[in-house]
Write a protein that holds these residues in place. Structure first.
Motif, short mmCIF file in Angstrom:
data_model
loop_
_atom_site.label_atom_id
_atom_site.label_comp_id
_atom_site.label_asym_id
_atom_site.label_seq_id
_atom_site.Cartn_x
_atom_site.Cartn_y
_atom_site.Cartn_z
N VAL A 50 15.14 23.76 -87.92
CA VAL A 50 16.59 23.54 -88.08
C VAL A 50 16.93 22.99 -89.46
O VAL A 50 17.97 22.37 -89.65
N ARG A 51 16.06 23.23 -90.42
CA ARG A 51 16.33 22.75 -91.77
C ARG A 51 17.65 23.34 -92.31
O ARG A 51 18.40 22.67 -93.01
N GLY A 52 17.91 24.59 -91.94
CA GLY A 52 19.16 25.24 -92.38
C GLY A 52 20.38 24.46 -91.89
O GLY A 52 21.36 24.31 -92.62
N ILE A 53 20.30 23.97 -90.68
CA ILE A 53 21.40 23.17 -90.13
C ILE A 53 21.52 21.85 -90.91
O ILE A 53 22.62 21.41 -91.24
N ALA A 54 20.38 21.26 -91.20
CA ALA A 54 20.38 20.01 -91.97
C ALA A 54 21.07 20.24 -93.32
O ALA A 54 21.85 19.40 -93.78
N GLU A 55 20.79 21.38 -93.94
CA GLU A 55 21.37 21.66 -95.25
C GLU A 55 22.88 21.87 -95.17
O GLU A 55 23.62 21.48 -96.06
N GLU A 56 23.32 22.48 -94.06
CA GLU A 56 24.76 22.71 -93.87
C GLU A 56 25.57 21.42 -93.87
O GLU A 56 26.74 21.41 -94.26
N THR A 57 24.98 20.33 -93.38
CA THR A 57 25.76 19.10 -93.22
C THR A 57 26.26 18.56 -94.56
O THR A 57 27.24 17.82 -94.59
N PHE A 58 25.61 18.94 -95.66
CA PHE A 58 26.04 18.44 -96.97
C PHE A 58 27.33 19.09 -97.43
O PHE A 58 28.03 18.56 -98.27
N LYS A 59 27.63 20.25 -96.84
CA LYS A 59 28.91 20.91 -97.15
C LYS A 59 30.07 20.13 -96.53
O LYS A 59 31.22 20.32 -96.90
N PHE A 60 29.78 19.30 -95.56
CA PHE A 60 30.84 18.57 -94.87
C PHE A 60 30.77 17.07 -95.15
O PHE A 60 31.33 16.27 -94.42
N GLY A 61 30.04 16.73 -96.21
CA GLY A 61 30.15 15.35 -96.70
C GLY A 61 28.97 14.43 -96.43
O GLY A 61 29.04 13.25 -96.76
N ALA A 62 27.90 14.94 -95.82
CA ALA A 62 26.76 14.05 -95.57
C ALA A 62 26.13 13.61 -96.89
O ALA A 62 26.05 14.39 -97.84
N ASP A 63 25.71 12.34 -96.95
CA ASP A 63 24.97 11.85 -98.12
C ASP A 63 23.47 12.02 -97.91
O ASP A 63 22.72 12.14 -98.86
N GLU A 64 23.08 11.97 -96.64
CA GLU A 64 21.65 12.08 -96.32
C GLU A 64 21.53 12.62 -94.90
O GLU A 64 22.37 12.35 -94.06
N THR A 65 20.45 13.39 -94.68
CA THR A 65 20.22 13.88 -93.32
C THR A 65 18.84 13.45 -92.85
O THR A 65 17.86 13.60 -93.57
N PRO A 185 24.79 16.73 -102.94
CA PRO A 185 23.38 17.10 -103.18
C PRO A 185 22.56 16.91 -101.90
O PRO A 185 22.80 15.98 -101.13
N ILE A 186 21.62 17.84 -101.72
CA ILE A 186 20.82 17.80 -100.49
C ILE A 186 19.78 16.69 -100.56
O ILE A 186 19.04 16.58 -101.54
N LYS A 187 19.79 15.86 -99.52
CA LYS A 187 18.79 14.78 -99.43
C LYS A 187 18.34 14.68 -97.97
O LYS A 187 19.04 14.11 -97.13
N ILE A 188 17.21 15.33 -97.70
CA ILE A 188 16.74 15.38 -96.32
C ILE A 188 15.52 14.49 -96.16
O ILE A 188 14.57 14.57 -96.94
N THR A 189 15.57 13.62 -95.18
CA THR A 189 14.43 12.76 -94.89
C THR A 189 13.80 13.23 -93.58
O THR A 189 14.46 13.19 -92.54
N GLU A 190 12.58 13.69 -93.67
CA GLU A 190 11.90 14.17 -92.45
C GLU A 190 11.28 13.00 -91.71
O GLU A 190 10.65 12.13 -92.31
N ILE A 191 11.48 13.02 -90.41
CA ILE A 191 10.93 11.95 -89.58
C ILE A 191 10.15 12.59 -88.44
O ILE A 191 10.65 13.51 -87.78
N PRO A 192 8.90 12.15 -88.21
CA PRO A 192 8.12 12.79 -87.15
C PRO A 192 8.62 12.40 -85.76
O PRO A 192 9.20 11.33 -85.57
N TYR A 193 8.42 13.29 -84.80
CA TYR A 193 8.79 13.02 -83.40
C TYR A 193 7.63 12.30 -82.73
O TYR A 193 6.50 12.78 -82.73
#
Lengths: 339, 296
Positions: A50-65, A185-193
């Motif tokens: 779902v990385r694509g979804i994570a990237e989409e959130t920056f279009k709507f104002g997310a600073d970090e995902t 700008p895209i800033k994704i922090t991956e967290i393990p399950y």
């Protein structure tokens, strides 16, 4: 008082790899809340690939995902998703967490709020940041969680003054969606399950989902009928008018409960929220839960036999009369004009 | 054999309001709102009764509320519940969903061994749908929300059909769990005439206290024992009957959310353009809509 974290979080809901619209609406609202707090907006994306979804959130104002991916998280199941959310919330202590008031959000949010002893308010129609004096104590920058209560006869403002985390659910369509002109700008922090023993107690063995057949949200013209139509036969007038002007048929909760019209056409707090160019409100008294679902319409024409009906208070045009008289007259006159 | 516990609530009938709900002083005028059995909780009870009929076992109902909620508990007995519990204490007043769930989770444990806890999806006074999942979390139980039908029970396995956004899914898993039930799932049965005759005399501790004050021949304890022996006792659970209760989690104090402000809905009113319900009136409206390109 200890400085609270200035983080606003939005749980991003996805079904089969597609983001629910309500999540974008919440990001847009969350952006505003984060700005008033001088804080940051983070989205939480849980799923598989779902990385694509994570990237989409920056279009709507997310600073970090915060992105949590695992095969076990492919489809929404409340237990593993709650495990993920609870661990994240406990670790990062966000100040505000928003969920869609969907079936998913309404299952997940209470579980997370209960475990983290957070305040949770369902189905908010507005969210604001404000300083609050409660029981003679000052609380800076609280989240005002505004919602109708008591069957919509009152509007309550709920606050969470003493607990550090404030959570709220918001129905689809209530908040407006604002894509940014230029994405953040895209800033994704991956967290393990990290699973918990109970996560897999329930498995999905079958799932059926149909695309919504009617899309009231997209309709520019809507003709909505209420309990005042009196019978399913009389409700045909609503269909006639809709057909004559090229609109979609909708109903109030009372009309749906009475079986005049199907539930997927219900407008209001427990139905769909719409913003059409034009809406006819026929035989609908206009209880607040209903108005919450349509008062943003550009033009409202109310047709009601009761001049005291509250629907007239938000109408642009009002016709005091019965549907049986007014609708055929309207259709006939329109046909004549369009000739 | 499955033992189930159903959480039910008596609610003001917010859908059938006959007049002004708010008094001029800003308080809620409860006389305008008759108390009714929350519909989805009735659906939950029906689902539990069907489990009992098909597989055997018992159905207990619990409610947290004021003493008058015993009216609804009697209705549960008329429908077929085996035992009813009223959870009532002034210390519970002012609870939000979290504080309510805390007490309910303790009460469920007090009632005894269970396989499934049922609840309605939501109550019509708050429409939050939070108490079910929050109680599940407090009991460390998995949850199946928006349930429409139990498809199968086999030993400690359950197959259950639940609504999802835009459709449904079937979940398979292990008991125990908590299930919330959506409206129109089950068509709750009417009251049984025989059971109504029998259980209309079911009494709570408070009812019996009133009787013992009037009738000094029997002590309160003797009266309670008599009602218990006839299976007509609605057990009343107070904070003192619940073990390991943390006072900080109760009532207003244990509620993270507080009501900051309540406003009656006031509308600006009357600024609309009035259109006569006549041919001329409607013709002018249509002209206006056509000119503004709203129609046509």
């Amino acid at each position: 008082m200890e400085e609270r974290k200035r983080e606003v979080w939005v749980f991003i809901e996805q079904r089969d790899g597609k983001t629910a619209e309500v999540s974008f609406e919440l990001l847009s609202k969350g952006r505003k809340l984060a700005d008033s707090l001088n804080g940051v907006l983070k989205s939480v994306v849980i799923g598989n690939n779902v990385r694509g979804i994570a990237e989409e959130t920056f279009k709507f104002g997310a600073d970090e995902t915060l992105l949590v991916e695992d095969k076990a998280l492919e489809k929404f199941r409340v237990m593993p998703y709650a495990t993920v959310m609870i661990k994240l919330v406990k670790k990062h202590q966000p100040r505000i967490v928003l969920f869609g008031a969907t079936i998913i959000g309404r299952g997940l949010a209470p579980r997370v709020a209960s475990n983290t002893v957070s305040g949770l308010t369902a189905d908010c129609t507005d969210l604001q940041i404000s300083d609050v004096t409660y029981l003679k104590k000052d609380f800076p920058e609280l989240l005002l969680q505004i919602r109708p209560a008591f069957g919509g006869n009152i509007i309550a403002t709920i606050i969470t003054p003493d607990n550090p985390i404030q959570m709220a659910t918001v129905r689809e369509g209530v908040m407006e969606m604002h894509p940014l002109d230029a994405p953040n700008p895209i800033k994704i922090t991956e967290i393990p399950y990290e699973p918990e023993p109970m996560d897999d107690v329930l498995q999905i063995i079958e799932q059926h989902r149909e695309e919504r057949k009617v899309n009231l949200k997209a309709a520019p013209i809507i003709v909505a009928g209420g309990y005042g139509l009196g019978s399913k036969e009389n409700f045909k007038l609503i269909h006639d008018l809709a057909a004559a002007i090229g609109g979609e048929v909708a109903g109030s909760r009372a009309a749906v409960d009475a079986g005049f019209v199907e539930h997927e056409r219900q407008i209001g707090q427990t139905g769909v929220t719409v913003r059409p160019k034009l809406i006819f409100e026929v035989g609908i008294s206009g209880a607040i839960q209903h108005r919450a679902g349509m008062q943003e319409a550009n033009k409202i024409i109310a047709i009601n036999i009761d001049p005291e009906a509250p629907i007239f208070d938000i109408a642009h045009y009002g016709i005091i009369g019965s549907a049986e008289n007014v609708i055929p007259l309207f259709i006939e006159t329109l046909k004549h004009k369009l000739k | 054999m499955y033992n189930t516990i159903v959480m039910v609530k008596q609610v003001p009938d917010t859908a059938n309001i006959s007049g002004k709900v708010m008094k001029d002083d800003g308080t809620v005028n409860r006389s305008m709102l008759p108390a009714i059995f929350n519909h989805e909780d009735k659906e939950a009870l029906e689902m539990a009764l069907r489990v009992k009929e098909k597989y055997g076992g018992t159905v207990s109902v619990i409610t947290m509320g004021p003493p008058r909620a015993s009216d609804m508990l009697r209705e549960c007995l008329y429908m077929g519940a085996d035992k009813a519990y009223l959870i009532s204490d002034r210390k519970f007043a002012g609870s939000d969903t979290l504080a309510t769930s805390y007490v309910l989770s303790k009460a469920v444990k007090r009632v005894g061994e269970f396989d499934i806890v049922f609840a309605g999806r939501q109550a019509i006074d708050g429409d939050t749908a939070q108490v079910g999942p929050q109680t599940a979390e407090k009991l460390n139980l998995p949850q199946a929300t928006y349930a429409e039908e139990i498809l199968e029970l086999d030993g400690d396995k359950i197959k259950i059909k639940c609504a999802i956004d835009g459709g449904y899914e079937v979940l398979e898993g292990k008991l125990p769990l908590l299930v919330t039930v959506v409206k129109d799932s089950n068509q709750p049965r009417p009251f049984s005439a025989k059971r109504t005759m029998r259980f209309k005399n079911a009494k709570t501790l408070l009812d019996i206290q009133k009787m013992s004050d009037e009738n000094s021949l029997l002590t309160l304890q003797e009266l309670v024992e008599e009602y218990k022996s006839k299976n007509l006792y609605i057990e009343t659970i107070t904070s003192e009957d619940l073990t390991n209760l943390d006072a900080a989690m109760l009532g207003l104090h244990g509620s993270p959310t507080k009501v900051h402000k309540v406003e009656s809905v006031v509308l600006a009113g009357g600024k609309y353009e009035k259109i006569e319900a006549s041919k001329d009136g409607i013709a002018s409206l249509i002209d206006e809509l056509l000119n503004d390109h709203i129609l046509g």
